[in-house]
Design a protein around this motif. Structure first.
Motif, short mmCIF file in Angstrom:
data_model
loop_
_atom_site.label_atom_id
_atom_site.label_comp_id
_atom_site.label_asym_id
_atom_site.label_seq_id
_atom_site.Cartn_x
_atom_site.Cartn_y
_atom_site.Cartn_z
N THR A 181 11.03 -13.45 9.76
CA THR A 181 11.26 -13.07 8.36
C THR A 181 12.68 -13.39 7.94
O THR A 181 12.91 -13.90 6.83
CB THR A 181 10.99 -11.57 8.16
OG1 THR A 181 9.65 -11.28 8.57
CG2 THR A 181 11.16 -11.18 6.70
N TYR A 188 13.95 -15.85 4.98
CA TYR A 188 14.83 -15.35 3.92
C TYR A 188 16.10 -16.21 3.81
O TYR A 188 16.55 -16.52 2.70
CB TYR A 188 15.19 -13.90 4.20
CG TYR A 188 16.05 -13.27 3.12
CD1 TYR A 188 15.49 -12.87 1.91
CD2 TYR A 188 17.42 -13.09 3.29
CE1 TYR A 188 16.26 -12.30 0.91
CE2 TYR A 188 18.21 -12.54 2.31
CZ TYR A 188 17.62 -12.14 1.12
OH TYR A 188 18.39 -11.59 0.12
N ILE A 207 17.15 -6.92 4.33
CA ILE A 207 16.21 -7.47 5.31
C ILE A 207 16.34 -6.78 6.67
O ILE A 207 15.39 -6.20 7.19
CB ILE A 207 16.40 -8.99 5.46
CG1 ILE A 207 16.11 -9.70 4.16
CG2 ILE A 207 15.49 -9.52 6.58
CD1 ILE A 207 14.68 -9.60 3.70
N GLY A 242 9.34 -3.92 -4.19
CA GLY A 242 9.71 -4.90 -3.17
C GLY A 242 9.00 -6.23 -3.37
O GLY A 242 9.59 -7.30 -3.19
N ASP A 243 7.75 -6.16 -3.78
CA ASP A 243 6.98 -7.38 -4.05
C ASP A 243 7.55 -8.12 -5.26
O ASP A 243 7.64 -9.35 -5.26
CB ASP A 243 5.52 -7.01 -4.29
CG ASP A 243 4.60 -8.21 -4.19
OD1 ASP A 243 4.90 -9.12 -3.39
OD2 ASP A 243 3.60 -8.25 -4.92
N GLN A 267 10.85 -9.87 -4.26
CA GLN A 267 10.61 -11.11 -3.53
C GLN A 267 10.08 -12.20 -4.44
O GLN A 267 10.42 -13.38 -4.28
CB GLN A 267 9.62 -10.86 -2.38
CG GLN A 267 9.65 -11.95 -1.32
CD GLN A 267 8.31 -12.64 -1.15
OE1 GLN A 267 7.43 -12.54 -2.00
NE2 GLN A 267 8.15 -13.34 -0.04
N SER A 314 7.28 -18.07 0.95
CA SER A 314 8.50 -18.05 1.76
C SER A 314 8.35 -18.85 3.04
O SER A 314 9.34 -19.19 3.69
CB SER A 314 8.86 -16.60 2.10
OG SER A 314 7.86 -16.01 2.93
N TYR A 337 7.53 -13.11 5.36
CA TYR A 337 8.25 -12.41 4.30
C TYR A 337 7.32 -12.10 3.12
O TYR A 337 7.44 -11.06 2.48
CB TYR A 337 9.45 -13.24 3.86
CG TYR A 337 10.33 -12.60 2.82
CD1 TYR A 337 10.54 -11.21 2.78
CD2 TYR A 337 10.99 -13.37 1.87
CE1 TYR A 337 11.35 -10.63 1.83
CE2 TYR A 337 11.82 -12.80 0.91
CZ TYR A 337 11.99 -11.42 0.90
OH TYR A 337 12.80 -10.85 -0.05
N ASP A 338 6.38 -13.00 2.87
CA ASP A 338 5.38 -12.75 1.82
C ASP A 338 4.51 -11.55 2.15
O ASP A 338 4.08 -10.82 1.25
CB ASP A 338 4.48 -13.98 1.65
CG ASP A 338 5.22 -15.17 1.08
OD1 ASP A 338 5.86 -15.02 0.03
OD2 ASP A 338 5.18 -16.24 1.70
N ASP A 390 7.20 -8.08 2.51
CA ASP A 390 8.20 -7.78 1.48
C ASP A 390 8.11 -6.35 0.98
O ASP A 390 9.14 -5.68 0.77
CB ASP A 390 8.10 -8.77 0.31
CG ASP A 390 6.70 -8.83 -0.30
OD1 ASP A 390 5.78 -8.18 0.24
OD2 ASP A 390 6.52 -9.54 -1.30
N SER A 391 6.90 -5.84 0.80
CA SER A 391 6.72 -4.48 0.27
C SER A 391 7.24 -3.42 1.23
O SER A 391 8.00 -2.53 0.85
CB SER A 391 5.24 -4.22 -0.03
OG SER A 391 4.75 -5.11 -1.01
N TYR A 440 11.12 -3.34 1.85
CA TYR A 440 11.87 -2.68 0.78
C TYR A 440 11.64 -1.17 0.79
O TYR A 440 12.57 -0.38 0.56
CB TYR A 440 11.46 -3.24 -0.58
CG TYR A 440 12.26 -2.69 -1.73
CD1 TYR A 440 13.49 -3.27 -2.10
CD2 TYR A 440 11.82 -1.59 -2.45
CE1 TYR A 440 14.23 -2.76 -3.14
CE2 TYR A 440 12.56 -1.08 -3.50
CZ TYR A 440 13.76 -1.66 -3.85
OH TYR A 440 14.50 -1.14 -4.88
#
Length: 277
Positions: free
Chosen positions: A40, A44, A115, A226-227, A230, A242, A253-254, A257-258, A261
Motif C-alpha cells: 500500500t 501511495y 498511511i 477515507g474513500d 483517496q 492505485s 490502497y483502493d 483506503d477506508s 483512514y
C-alpha cells in the motif's frame, strides 16, 4: 460477466487470506499486515510522485517499536493525536480546496501520519485487552463493518442513487448510497453483537450493543471520508486505480483506503470505552 467473476474471485481470496491470518496467530497477523502495508505504501508513494526508501524504514520501525513491541504508550497516544489531526486536515482539504497540498510540501506528513499510522492502529486494535492478550475477533469485526458499508453503499447507490454526495471528487457516490451503507453497517454491528454474545468469543469482555452501534457509525462515516480522500488523490494524480495487484479491484490502497483512514478513530473510541469500563 467475466469481469464480475474475476472481481468476485479476487475479492473472496483477499478476504479469506486476511481472516485466516488474523485467526492463526499474532505473528502471522503482524506479518500479513506488514506486507499489506509495504504494498500500500508503495502504491501511495507512486500516486504522490515520491521516491523514498526512508518511508519503508519508518514503516518497519513503527511496526516493531509502536505495535509489536510498544516501547512507550505515550508515544502511541502522541501518534494517535497527530494522526487524527492530519486526517481531519485531509478532510478539510477534500471539502474546501481544489487541490490537496500534500502533492507539494506535505508528502512525508501524510506518509507517516496517514498511511503508516493507519496500519499501525489496525495492528494495535486486537491487543487493546487490558492484559495485552491478542484478540483477533475485534479487528475481524471492524473489517466486517467496513465491508458491510462498502457493499450496502454500492448496492443501494447503484439501484436507488439519485443525489450526488460529492460529485466533483467521486461522481458515482450518492447520498442514498451513503445512507444505505450506514444502515447496512448498523445492521452488521447488531449482528456482530448478537453473535459475540451468543458464543462469548470475548469471554468476560463483551462490548455492549451501544458500543457496536457507535462503532458502526464511526466506521461508516470515516470509512466513506477515507474513500473520498483517496478518490481525490487519484483524481489529482490522473489515474483510475492505485495499482493492479487485485484483478477487478485495482490496488491494495483502493481496497484499504477506508479502513486506513478510519483506524485511528476506531482505536481512539475503543481506548475511551476500555478506560471508562
Amino acid at each position: 460477466m467475466k469481469e464480475i467473476l474475476i472481481r468476485t474471485l479476487s475479492g473472496v481470496l483477499y478476504i479469506s487470506i486476511i481472516i485466516f491470518a488474523m485467526f492463526t496467530s499474532r505473528e502471522w497477523f503482524m506479518g500479513l499486515f506488514f506486507v499489506l502495508a509495504i504494498i500500500t505504501l508503495s502504491e501511495y508513494l507512486k500516486l504522490v510522485h515520491l521516491t523514498s526508501y526512508l518511508a519503508y524504514f519508518i514503516l518497519a520501525a513503527g511496526f516493531f517499536f509502536l505495535s509489536y513491541r510498544v516501547f512507550s504508550e505515550n508515544a502511541v497516544y502522541l501518534l494517535l493525536i497527530l494522526s487524527s489531526f492530519v486526517n481531519l486536515f485531509l478532510l478539510k482539504d477534500v471539502l474546501w480546496t481544489s487541490k490537496i497540498p500534500m502533492f507539494e510540501k506535505k508528502k512525508y506528513i501524510t506518509v507517516i501520519f496517514y498511511i503508516i499510522s493507519g496500519f499501525l492502529f489496525l495492528t494495535l486494535i486486537p491487543v487493546m485487552d487490558i492484559n495485552g492478550k491478542f484478540k483477533p475477533e475485534i479487528i475481524v469485526a471492524v473489517f466486517v463493518l467496513i465491508w458491510s458499508n462498502d457493499t450496502f453503499a454500492f448496492l443501494i447507490g447503484k439501484n436507488f442513487g439519485k443525489h450526488k454526495l460529492l460529485e466533483r471528487i467521486s461522481p458515482k457516490k450518492t447520498v442514498e448510497g451513503f445512507v444505505g451503507g450506514l444502515a447496512g453497517t448498523l445492521l452488521a454491528g447488531f449482528i456482530i453483537f448478537k453473535a459475540l454474545e451468543a458464543y462469548s468469543l470475548f469471554d468476560s469482555q463483551i462490548y455492549p450493543l451501544w458500543v457496536w452501534i457507535t462503532l458502526a457509525i464511526i466506521v461508516s462515516v470515516f470509512g466513506t471520508i477515507g474513500d473520498l480522500i483517496q478518490s481525490k488523490f487519484k483524481r489529482q494524480a490522473g489515474v483510475k486505480d492505485s495499482g493492479i495487484i487485485m484483478p477487478g479491484h485495482g490496488g491494495l490502497y483502493d481496497r484499504l483506503d477506508s479502513i486506513i483512514y478510519a483506524s485511528p478513530f476506531v482505536y481512539a473510541f475503543l481506548l475511551i470505552v476500555n478506560h471508562v469500563s
